[in-house]
Design an enzyme around this catalytic site. Structure first.
Site, short mmCIF file in Angstrom:
data_model
loop_
_atom_site.label_atom_id
_atom_site.label_comp_id
_atom_site.label_asym_id
_atom_site.label_seq_id
_atom_site.Cartn_x
_atom_site.Cartn_y
_atom_site.Cartn_z
N HIS A 114 0.82 -1.21 0.00
CA HIS A 114 0.00 0.00 0.00
C HIS A 114 0.85 1.26 0.00
O HIS A 114 0.42 2.30 -0.46
CB HIS A 114 -0.90 0.05 1.24
CG HIS A 114 -1.88 -1.07 1.33
ND1 HIS A 114 -2.77 -1.35 0.33
CD2 HIS A 114 -2.10 -1.99 2.29
CE1 HIS A 114 -3.51 -2.40 0.68
NE2 HIS A 114 -3.11 -2.81 1.86
N HIS A 165 5.38 6.88 6.58
CA HIS A 165 5.16 6.34 5.24
C HIS A 165 4.79 7.48 4.29
O HIS A 165 4.60 8.61 4.73
CB HIS A 165 4.06 5.28 5.28
CG HIS A 165 2.75 5.83 5.74
ND1 HIS A 165 2.33 5.75 7.05
CD2 HIS A 165 1.78 6.54 5.09
CE1 HIS A 165 1.16 6.35 7.16
NE2 HIS A 165 0.81 6.84 5.99
N HIS A 167 2.73 9.03 0.57
CA HIS A 167 1.64 8.96 -0.41
C HIS A 167 2.02 9.80 -1.62
O HIS A 167 2.56 10.90 -1.47
CB HIS A 167 0.34 9.51 0.18
CG HIS A 167 -0.16 8.76 1.38
ND1 HIS A 167 -1.01 7.68 1.27
CD2 HIS A 167 0.07 8.93 2.69
CE1 HIS A 167 -1.27 7.22 2.48
NE2 HIS A 167 -0.62 7.95 3.36
N HIS A 184 3.64 10.88 6.11
CA HIS A 184 2.83 10.80 7.33
C HIS A 184 3.64 10.16 8.45
O HIS A 184 4.09 9.01 8.30
CB HIS A 184 1.58 9.94 7.08
CG HIS A 184 0.54 10.65 6.27
ND1 HIS A 184 -0.47 9.98 5.62
CD2 HIS A 184 0.37 11.97 6.02
CE1 HIS A 184 -1.23 10.88 4.99
NE2 HIS A 184 -0.75 12.09 5.21
N THR A 264 -6.60 5.00 5.25
CA THR A 264 -6.72 3.67 4.64
C THR A 264 -7.69 2.86 5.51
O THR A 264 -7.88 3.17 6.69
CB THR A 264 -5.35 2.96 4.59
OG1 THR A 264 -4.81 2.90 5.91
CG2 THR A 264 -4.38 3.68 3.67
#
Ligand SMILES: *[C@@H]1O[C@H](CO)[C@@H](O)[C@H](O)[C@H]1NC(C)=O
Ligand SMILES: *[C@@H]1O[C@H](CO)[C@@H](O)[C@H](O)[C@H]1NC(C)=O
Ligand SMILES: *[C@@H]1O[C@H](CO)[C@@H](O)[C@H](O)[C@H]1NC(C)=O
Ligand SMILES: *[C@@H]1O[C@H](CO)[C@@H](O)[C@H](O)[C@H]1NC(C)=O
Ligand SMILES: *[C@@H]1O[C@H](CO)[C@@H](O)[C@H](O)[C@H]1NC(C)=O
Ligand SMILES: *[C@@H]1O[C@H](CO)[C@@H](O)[C@H](O)[C@H]1NC(C)=O
Ligand SMILES: [Zn+2]
Length: 377
Positions: A114, A165, A167, A184, A264
């Site tokens: 992800h 992580h 995005h 994040h 998520t």
């Protein structure tokens, strides 16, 4: 005629893909850590518009029904002028992120299907201090700061980061503008009675493209970024992570803050969000590398290459253009992957990156939520 040929075409592709090449997108690879552990499968293919599944216990996610979801488009007044509601300096969050050093095994860079996520196993004193009412009750949570009066007596609780992580593109928008990348940092809050069952706060950092050099603070991660889902790399001994230099410098630490959710599934709410309004820089090469890591791959089962025979006879009789052909071919292969997953291991594949990917959720309605801005002190 088309109706009779299509099943043949599908049949031929099915036959091929079960033995040779396969294409997969982020989140659907055979070795993906993102594979459901009892809960529904999900990916970023529709940027969250189809997240109506259930968790491992069968409980529905609240992505579609929640009224305090993230990300959001932060309104103009909270970014660009001073008419928004302000967090007084006495109640502002304070970040402290000393350097985290690798000993060769304590810092992992994970491609979990992800996102690209960084985790560590060694103790680290990095934290964010969040204001809460001095007379906290069992009902006080980490989001209470949003509703405190400017002259309220405050005390500070500690939020400890445990992973960060990325995005692409950004999840938060500032006054309608989105950014190529968002980082994040996810923290757990300790020492607050109302958070006994767990309170979380996330700090978001936006990146814009620079025409110049790489962001050197990201190098240790980018040099060790796994391109394949399910792959984990350890930072080499001596490599450093300087989160303190990935966030804006103190004098530029304006941020917006609001109550939101995980972006998520299961999209749990009650999180305190901070998003810095001063973007950091990333080079085009770094952005490309990230999108390749989360992109579409064409994978071949190594041992099967010699046994692949040309059973594509039937495809030649169709009247599809070559680009249509390629498109169907890829889509089908991707679809088939979940069936292969039970019999294959990541090491059995060689993969080639064929398309850049993305992993963001679209912005959510605010439903009149309080969104405040903190101007750097
Ligand atoms: C590295 O740090 C981890 C976590 O603190 C520890 O378990 C491990 O033994 C360390 N390894 C070396 C080689 O020092
Ligand atoms: C905390 O104290 C202030 C006054 O000091 C009061 O207005 C407020 O209601 C109190 N909050 C709680 C939760 O008791
Ligand atoms: C705390 O929450 C409980 C249950 O939601 C409620 O009954 C109570 O009035 C709340 N207390 C305060 C001080 O807000
Ligand atoms: C592929 O070949 C390698 C080396 O011969 C072997 O270890 C591996 O198990 C094979 N994989 C499959 C899926 O047959
Ligand atoms: C290809 O088509 C020819 C004639 O339509 C047929 O005789 C032959 O068996 C086919 N080959 C394969 C591999 O399907
Ligand atoms: C094949 O496609 C072309 C262009 O789309 C079309 O003109 C032609 O009639 C088609 N041929 C058949 C046999 O369907
Ligand atoms: Zn995130």
């Amino acid at each position: 005629m088309a109706q009779t040929i299509l099943p043949l075409l599908l049949g031929a592709l099915l036959a091929i893909s079960s033995v040779s090449a396969c294409i997969y997108k982020y989140g659907t690879s055979p070795d993906s850590l993102a594979a459901p552990h009892g809960g529904s499968h999900w990916d970023h293919g529709r940027n969250g518009e189809d997240w109506d599944g259930v968790d491992a216990a069968g409980k529905p996610w609240i992505c579609m029904s929640g009224k305090r979801q993230s990300p959001i488009n932060v309104p103009f007044s909270n970014v660009l002028d001073n008419t928004g509601s302000h967090v007084p300096s006495s109640l502002q969050t304070k970040w402290s992120y000393p350097v985290l050093v690798s000993n060769g095994s304590n810092i992992q860079v994970i491609n979990n299907g992800h996102t690209i996520q960084v985790e560590w196993t060694s103790p680290w004193t990095g934290n964010a201090k969040i204001a809460v009412p001095a007379n906290a009750t069992d009902n006080t949570t980490v989001t209470s700061v949003l509703h405190m009066k400017p002259d309220a007596r405050a005390t500070y609780v500690t939020a400890t980061p445990y992973q960060f992580h990325f995005h692409a593109t950004s999840e938060h928008l500032l006054a309608g503008r989105y950014f190529p990348l968002e980082l994040h940092i996810v923290h757990k809050v300790t020492g607050l009675p109302g958070c006994a069952k767990g309170c979380y706060t996330v700090t978001g950092i936006l990146f814009e493209l620079s025409d110049g050099a790489d962001n050197s603070v990201l190098n240790s991660i980018w040099y060790n970024m796994p391109t394949r889902e399910g792959e984990i790399k350890h930072l080499p001994k001596g490599a450093q992570i300087e989160l303190g230099r990935l966030i804006p410098k103190t004098s530029e630490r304006d941020y917006v803050t609001y109550e939101g959710s995980l972006t998520t599934p299961p999209c749990s709410e009650g999180l305190l969000w901070h998003v810095f309004t001063q973007p950091q820089k990333i080079s085009r090469a770094q952005w490309s590398q990230y999108r390749a890591a989360v992109g579409l791959k064409d994978c071949t089962l190594k041992n099967a290459t010699t046994t692949t025979t040309e059973t594509t006879n039937t495809t030649e009789t169709t009247n599809t253009t070559s680009s249509e052909h390629v498109h169907r071919h890829h889509r089908l292969h991707r679809h088939l992957l979940s069936e292969e997953a039970t019999t294959s291991h990541p090491e059995d594949y060689t993969c080639e990156i064929v398309q850049y990917g993305s992993n963001f959720r679209v912005s959510q309605l605010t439903y009149g939520r309080t969104i405040k801005v903190a101007r750097a002190i």
